[in-house]
Design an enzyme around this catalytic site. Sequence first.
Site, PDB file in Angstrom:
ATOM      1  N   LYS A 177      23.494 -30.322 -66.938  1.00  0.00           N
ATOM      2  CA  LYS A 177      23.804 -28.814 -67.597  1.00  0.00           C
ATOM      3  C   LYS A 177      23.948 -28.948 -69.147  1.00  0.00           C
ATOM      4  O   LYS A 177      23.490 -28.185 -69.921  1.00  0.00           O
ATOM      5  CB  LYS A 177      24.855 -28.247 -66.941  1.00  0.00           C
ATOM      6  CG  LYS A 177      24.963 -26.772 -67.499  1.00  0.00           C
ATOM      7  CD  LYS A 177      26.284 -26.098 -66.656  1.00  0.00           C
ATOM      8  CE  LYS A 177      26.346 -26.045 -65.451  1.00  0.00           C
ATOM      9  NZ  LYS A 177      25.978 -24.513 -65.070  1.00  0.00           N
ATOM     10  N   ARG A 197      32.625 -24.930 -66.680  1.00  0.00           N
ATOM     11  CA  ARG A 197      32.023 -25.480 -65.564  1.00  0.00           C
ATOM     12  C   ARG A 197      31.627 -26.824 -65.401  1.00  0.00           C
ATOM     13  O   ARG A 197      31.497 -27.534 -66.725  1.00  0.00           O
ATOM     14  CB  ARG A 197      30.564 -24.723 -65.765  1.00  0.00           C
ATOM     15  CG  ARG A 197      30.490 -23.297 -65.577  1.00  0.00           C
ATOM     16  CD  ARG A 197      28.958 -22.800 -66.091  1.00  0.00           C
ATOM     17  NE  ARG A 197      28.929 -21.606 -66.653  1.00  0.00           N
ATOM     18  CZ  ARG A 197      28.637 -20.586 -65.642  1.00  0.00           C
ATOM     19  NH1 ARG A 197      28.473 -20.551 -64.582  1.00  0.00           N
ATOM     20  NH2 ARG A 197      28.780 -19.348 -66.251  1.00  0.00           N
ATOM     21  N   MET A 210      31.141 -28.798 -57.347  1.00  0.00           N
ATOM     22  CA  MET A 210      32.458 -28.717 -58.008  1.00  0.00           C
ATOM     23  C   MET A 210      32.916 -27.832 -58.573  1.00  0.00           C
ATOM     24  O   MET A 210      32.374 -26.687 -57.743  1.00  0.00           O
ATOM     25  CB  MET A 210      32.094 -29.858 -59.247  1.00  0.00           C
ATOM     26  CG  MET A 210      32.171 -31.521 -58.798  1.00  0.00           C
ATOM     27  SD  MET A 210      31.831 -32.441 -60.288  1.00  0.00           S
ATOM     28  CE  MET A 210      30.041 -32.192 -60.583  1.00  0.00           C
ATOM     29  N   ARG A 221      17.454 -26.419 -65.426  1.00  0.00           N
ATOM     30  CA  ARG A 221      17.363 -27.767 -64.775  1.00  0.00           C
ATOM     31  C   ARG A 221      16.115 -28.112 -63.971  1.00  0.00           C
ATOM     32  O   ARG A 221      15.562 -27.221 -63.418  1.00  0.00           O
ATOM     33  CB  ARG A 221      18.498 -28.175 -63.937  1.00  0.00           C
ATOM     34  CG  ARG A 221      18.755 -27.441 -62.795  1.00  0.00           C
ATOM     35  CD  ARG A 221      20.156 -27.407 -62.076  1.00  0.00           C
ATOM     36  NE  ARG A 221      20.244 -26.438 -60.819  1.00  0.00           N
ATOM     37  CZ  ARG A 221      21.367 -26.204 -60.425  1.00  0.00           C
ATOM     38  NH1 ARG A 221      22.366 -26.950 -60.414  1.00  0.00           N
ATOM     39  NH2 ARG A 221      21.406 -25.231 -59.552  1.00  0.00           N
ATOM     40  N   HIS A 268      23.248 -21.015 -51.317  1.00  0.00           N
ATOM     41  CA  HIS A 268      23.778 -22.336 -50.842  1.00  0.00           C
ATOM     42  C   HIS A 268      23.031 -22.949 -49.857  1.00  0.00           C
ATOM     43  O   HIS A 268      22.295 -24.144 -49.905  1.00  0.00           O
ATOM     44  CB  HIS A 268      25.388 -22.287 -50.739  1.00  0.00           C
ATOM     45  CG  HIS A 268      25.667 -23.848 -50.511  1.00  0.00           C
ATOM     46  ND1 HIS A 268      26.046 -24.151 -49.165  1.00  0.00           N
ATOM     47  CD2 HIS A 268      26.062 -24.572 -51.329  1.00  0.00           C
ATOM     48  CE1 HIS A 268      26.582 -25.290 -49.229  1.00  0.00           C
ATOM     49  NE2 HIS A 268      26.484 -25.583 -50.653  1.00  0.00           N
ATOM     50  N   ARG A 283       3.800 -61.057 -31.743  1.00  0.00           N
ATOM     51  CA  ARG A 283       4.845 -61.703 -31.655  1.00  0.00           C
ATOM     52  C   ARG A 283       5.258 -62.071 -30.211  1.00  0.00           C
ATOM     53  O   ARG A 283       4.991 -61.276 -29.264  1.00  0.00           O
ATOM     54  CB  ARG A 283       6.199 -60.956 -32.206  1.00  0.00           C
ATOM     55  CG  ARG A 283       7.068 -62.149 -32.304  1.00  0.00           C
ATOM     56  CD  ARG A 283       8.622 -61.201 -32.742  1.00  0.00           C
ATOM     57  NE  ARG A 283       9.168 -60.236 -31.887  1.00  0.00           N
ATOM     58  CZ  ARG A 283      10.158 -59.712 -32.186  1.00  0.00           C
ATOM     59  NH1 ARG A 283      10.559 -59.316 -33.306  1.00  0.00           N
ATOM     60  NH2 ARG A 283      10.605 -58.721 -31.353  1.00  0.00           N
ATOM     61  N   SER A 324       6.506 -63.861 -41.911  1.00  0.00           N
ATOM     62  CA  SER A 324       6.968 -62.403 -41.960  1.00  0.00           C
ATOM     63  C   SER A 324       8.231 -62.206 -41.624  1.00  0.00           C
ATOM     64  O   SER A 324       8.921 -62.671 -41.079  1.00  0.00           O
ATOM     65  CB  SER A 324       6.491 -61.545 -40.491  1.00  0.00           C
ATOM     66  OG  SER A 324       6.677 -60.303 -40.626  1.00  0.00           O
ATOM     67  N   ASP A 348      17.179 -59.460 -38.177  1.00  0.00           N
ATOM     68  CA  ASP A 348      17.919 -60.538 -37.720  1.00  0.00           C
ATOM     69  C   ASP A 348      18.512 -61.563 -39.173  1.00  0.00           C
ATOM     70  O   ASP A 348      19.508 -61.988 -39.048  1.00  0.00           O
ATOM     71  CB  ASP A 348      17.088 -61.530 -36.924  1.00  0.00           C
ATOM     72  CG  ASP A 348      17.006 -60.904 -35.430  1.00  0.00           C
ATOM     73  OD1 ASP A 348      18.267 -61.027 -34.998  1.00  0.00           O
ATOM     74  OD2 ASP A 348      16.110 -60.817 -34.813  1.00  0.00           O
ATOM     75  N   CYS A 365       8.641 -57.267 -41.630  1.00  0.00           N
ATOM     76  CA  CYS A 365       8.463 -56.410 -40.506  1.00  0.00           C
ATOM     77  C   CYS A 365       9.896 -55.865 -39.874  1.00  0.00           C
ATOM     78  O   CYS A 365       9.769 -55.224 -39.089  1.00  0.00           O
ATOM     79  CB  CYS A 365       7.734 -56.961 -39.468  1.00  0.00           C
ATOM     80  SG  CYS A 365       8.666 -58.368 -38.695  1.00  0.00           S
ATOM     81  N   TYR A 394       2.483 -57.537 -48.060  1.00  0.00           N
ATOM     82  CA  TYR A 394       2.325 -56.220 -47.201  1.00  0.00           C
ATOM     83  C   TYR A 394       3.937 -56.112 -46.713  1.00  0.00           C
ATOM     84  O   TYR A 394       4.712 -56.900 -46.654  1.00  0.00           O
ATOM     85  CB  TYR A 394       1.457 -56.251 -46.084  1.00  0.00           C
ATOM     86  CG  TYR A 394       1.926 -57.177 -44.806  1.00  0.00           C
ATOM     87  CD1 TYR A 394       2.756 -56.756 -43.635  1.00  0.00           C
ATOM     88  CD2 TYR A 394       1.338 -58.592 -44.805  1.00  0.00           C
ATOM     89  CE1 TYR A 394       3.112 -57.687 -42.870  1.00  0.00           C
ATOM     90  CE2 TYR A 394       1.577 -59.173 -43.704  1.00  0.00           C
ATOM     91  CZ  TYR A 394       2.688 -59.007 -42.831  1.00  0.00           C
ATOM     92  OH  TYR A 394       3.083 -59.797 -41.682  1.00  0.00           O
TER      93      TYR A 394
HETATM   94  C1  PEP Z   1      13.626 -58.559 -37.142  1.00  0.00           C
HETATM   95  O1  PEP Z   1      14.606 -59.152 -36.771  1.00  0.00           O
HETATM   96  O2  PEP Z   1      13.624 -58.141 -38.364  1.00  0.00           O
HETATM   97  C2  PEP Z   1      12.577 -58.053 -36.508  1.00  0.00           C
HETATM   98  C3  PEP Z   1      11.651 -57.457 -36.919  1.00  0.00           C
HETATM   99  O3  PEP Z   1      12.580 -58.583 -35.141  1.00  0.00           O
HETATM  100  P1  PEP Z   1      13.493 -57.528 -33.931  1.00  0.00           P
HETATM  101  O4  PEP Z   1      13.937 -56.266 -34.579  1.00  0.00           O
HETATM  102  O5  PEP Z   1      12.633 -57.418 -32.924  1.00  0.00           O
HETATM  103  O6  PEP Z   1      14.674 -58.822 -33.795  1.00  0.00           O
HETATM  104 MG    MG Z   2      14.336 -60.411 -35.019  1.00  0.00          MG
END
Ligand code: PEP
Ligand code: MG
Length: 898
Positions: A25, A95, A106, A362, A480, A644, A790, A795, A857, A877
Amino acid sequence: MKYVYNFGDGKADGKADMKNLLGGKGANLAEMNLLNIPVPPGFTLTTEVCTEYYKSDKTFPESLNQEAKDSLSIVENIMGAKFGDESNPLLLSVRSGARQSMPGMMETVLNVGLTSKTIPGLITKTNNPRFVYDAYRRLITMYADVVMEKAGEIEPKEGEGIRQKLEHHLTSYKKKHSLQNDTDLSEDDWIIIINVFKKEIKVTLGKDFPDDHYSQLWGGIEAVFKSWNGGRAISYRKIENIPEEWGTAVNVQTMVFGNTGEESATGVAFTRNPATGENKFFGEWLTNAQGEDVVAGLRTPNPLNKDTKTEGTKELPSLEESMPSIYNELYDIRTRLEKHYSDMQDIEFTIQDGKLWMLQTRSGKRTGVAAIKIAVDMVNEKMIDKKTGLMRVNPNQLDELLHPMLDTESEHKATILARGLPAGPGGAKGKAVFTADDAELWHSKGEKVILIREETSPEDVHGMHAAEAILTARGGMTSHAALVARGWGKCCIVGCNELNISTVEKEVRVGDTVIKEGEWITLNGTLGNVYMGQLNLIPSDPDTNLEYKKLMEWADETRKLKIRTNAESPDDAKQAIKFGAEGIGLCRTEHMFFDDTRILAMRKMILAENENDRRSAVMGLLPFQKEDFKGILKTMEGKPVTIRLLDPPLHEFITLNEEQINELASSLGIDRTIVVQRINSLHELNPMLGHRGCRLGIAYPEITEMQARAILEATAELTKEGINILPEIMIPLVGTVTEYTNQESIIRKVAEDIEKQYSLTLKYLVGTMIELPRACLTADEIAQHAEFFSFGTNDLTQTTYGFSRDDIGSFLPDYLDRNILSEDPFQSLDVNGVGKLVSMAVKLGRDINSSLKIGICGEHGGDPNSIHFCKNNGLDYVSCSPYRVPIARLSAAQAELT
Ligand code: PEP
Ligand code: MG
């Protein structure tokens, strides 16, 4: 150090890019001055004052008082009035203003400087005693609430706060004298009420309302700084990830009044429509009112112009019609501000006795739909370049376009219960709840709720966040509820006047219909319609949104990271392709075993006493698995598919009830006690660290063999059909290279067999999940064999922190509350810890094999911040759930641009 920055009369010490120091502001008030836009003069106490204040046990820096005095005299000179003066008093507003806007979180104190000394002078000056007393009672109410109670750290019981008590006195007075609106009260009425207020304050808070202008000013300033650590601000900061150490600035500014009579007004506007993004000046205003009246939704505001009138507001007077020359001046400012900031602005203005003043500009909060449209339109209007356009949309906002809408057919058949203003688009259904706390509580139990309120206040944010949607009886499009819901892309209907809400009874009445707590309702936030019961929701189709398509096209041109999806069925895969997925990064095969026909074979396999029995049980699954893989591989024709091998702890398959044990015993032709014994022998104390991942395939190589065969036979058969198939077989939970090579050799052997059997050369890769710290540390050894990595960051986070991914919920809230963690590491990658392991593994792997394909992943693959990390660390990726694919595409583009 300079703590106070002045602005006024076309001059300013600060400018727009000083937000960190002056707050949003303050920086923009300075900038508007430099643009010669009329702004009431004032000064900003910097965010450093706030930080110092908290650092030094809630005391202000020594030089602050003198600096503020000097600044005040500059303002007095510009205005030709003096703070606390008996004949020509200057009134001030105080303000808050943080770096990032925190709407309503606030505190504010207005009309500061009204005392028994200055009131007579102001009455003579304005010749309007009613106005002066009205302003005085507003000051008393705000001051008692904000400074004396909240900042005084007094915690009244629910419903017994000083503000409520004062409002209660006012309501009873109005009732007793048959007065409808505040505007019906005369000077004498206000004098009586003011005396009642002062007595109540003395009784409830044990102190007199201060009659000294400086006490009021410093009380106000300190209270606003204190509100940085108020409950609402803290919850909002958590939700929005705003760091505590930023602090807020405080702006002290000359008061201008929109409530001095019919030539005065106040309003809030957006330079473009914040709900749809349409390039039309959009806003609301009220004559003879102060700003809080528009935002609080106490009176239904008027539309700004003819263009944006709706069915519900077409009879109301627009500013364009009522005050055309002021409207033109405001329109011109709108154009200048938008050009100057090259972004949609949210502005506040006040008209005092026919003169226009700008109180704020703003960057405006907007829905995801609006964000996309505004970004793409502004690129097309040559106001910004493509790169800026891409950066303007928060990837998480795309979620909104992917959200469900009401199915028009079921909506046509349903009867509309009530109509309100369409404040936040999309459809939502949920069970009715009437308090923010209930919304949060029900939500925590897994219920979908819709929060129904008379109007919302910042105290309700936690419940609003937990709710599927918000419905209010009062308030306009800038109330609001509307602002907050839009910021989150949540379905929201406001100003639904027909609702008769009883928070005590926990019910809402519309005519003769009663909806009680827990009953289902459905909202269409795009149209503003409310329905009883549950209507069908259909997933939206973003492809019909041309601006979205354009933005995604630009994102795809810009990004280098590929985006894959985690999918285990052809339907999920199709959805993901529609959203732009370029492959499957994780096909978890375990869910394929839970089908009734398969689970028995699986259980037989687990309980088998010898290899022969086990082999015959597993091979019973081969035809099913082959069909599964054919379905997915075919859907993903031409795109890589990472499959997998079996990963979960075995006990997940043998958690059985009595009946299932009996069934299994009889189908195996063994005694049930043997089954029970075998199950007990497989019991693990820590299954997540137990017999799972590649450890299964090592103990039972038949499983790996069967799965490899299913994948590669599916590949061979589809290849024969002329379909281009690119499978990548992934070994889970590898911690040593020997685990990897053990499993790899089984797969390669199967592949050789199949190549002979089908007389072709298979195109496939073998690689591994990197999801254990040891795999990261020895990535160089693994990379000598694996064709891809990957990162399984679910985990990897679990094993790096030693936090169980399933049990973190029991202590994570405490960790977040106490700032031990700033966010859930399972949602956003812990760059400093887990991230270091990832970087190390990438480097070790690529040093051995420069063409090693690397992806991620874990859940983090769909998180914008984690995606930036992945790009910076050279991953090829990211893979995420289908509905996050568009978010990942945009995040990946943004990662290239920053
Ligand atoms: C992981 O562990 O990140 C994974 C993708 O496998 P999962 O979640 O199936 O253990
Ligand atoms: Mg896993």
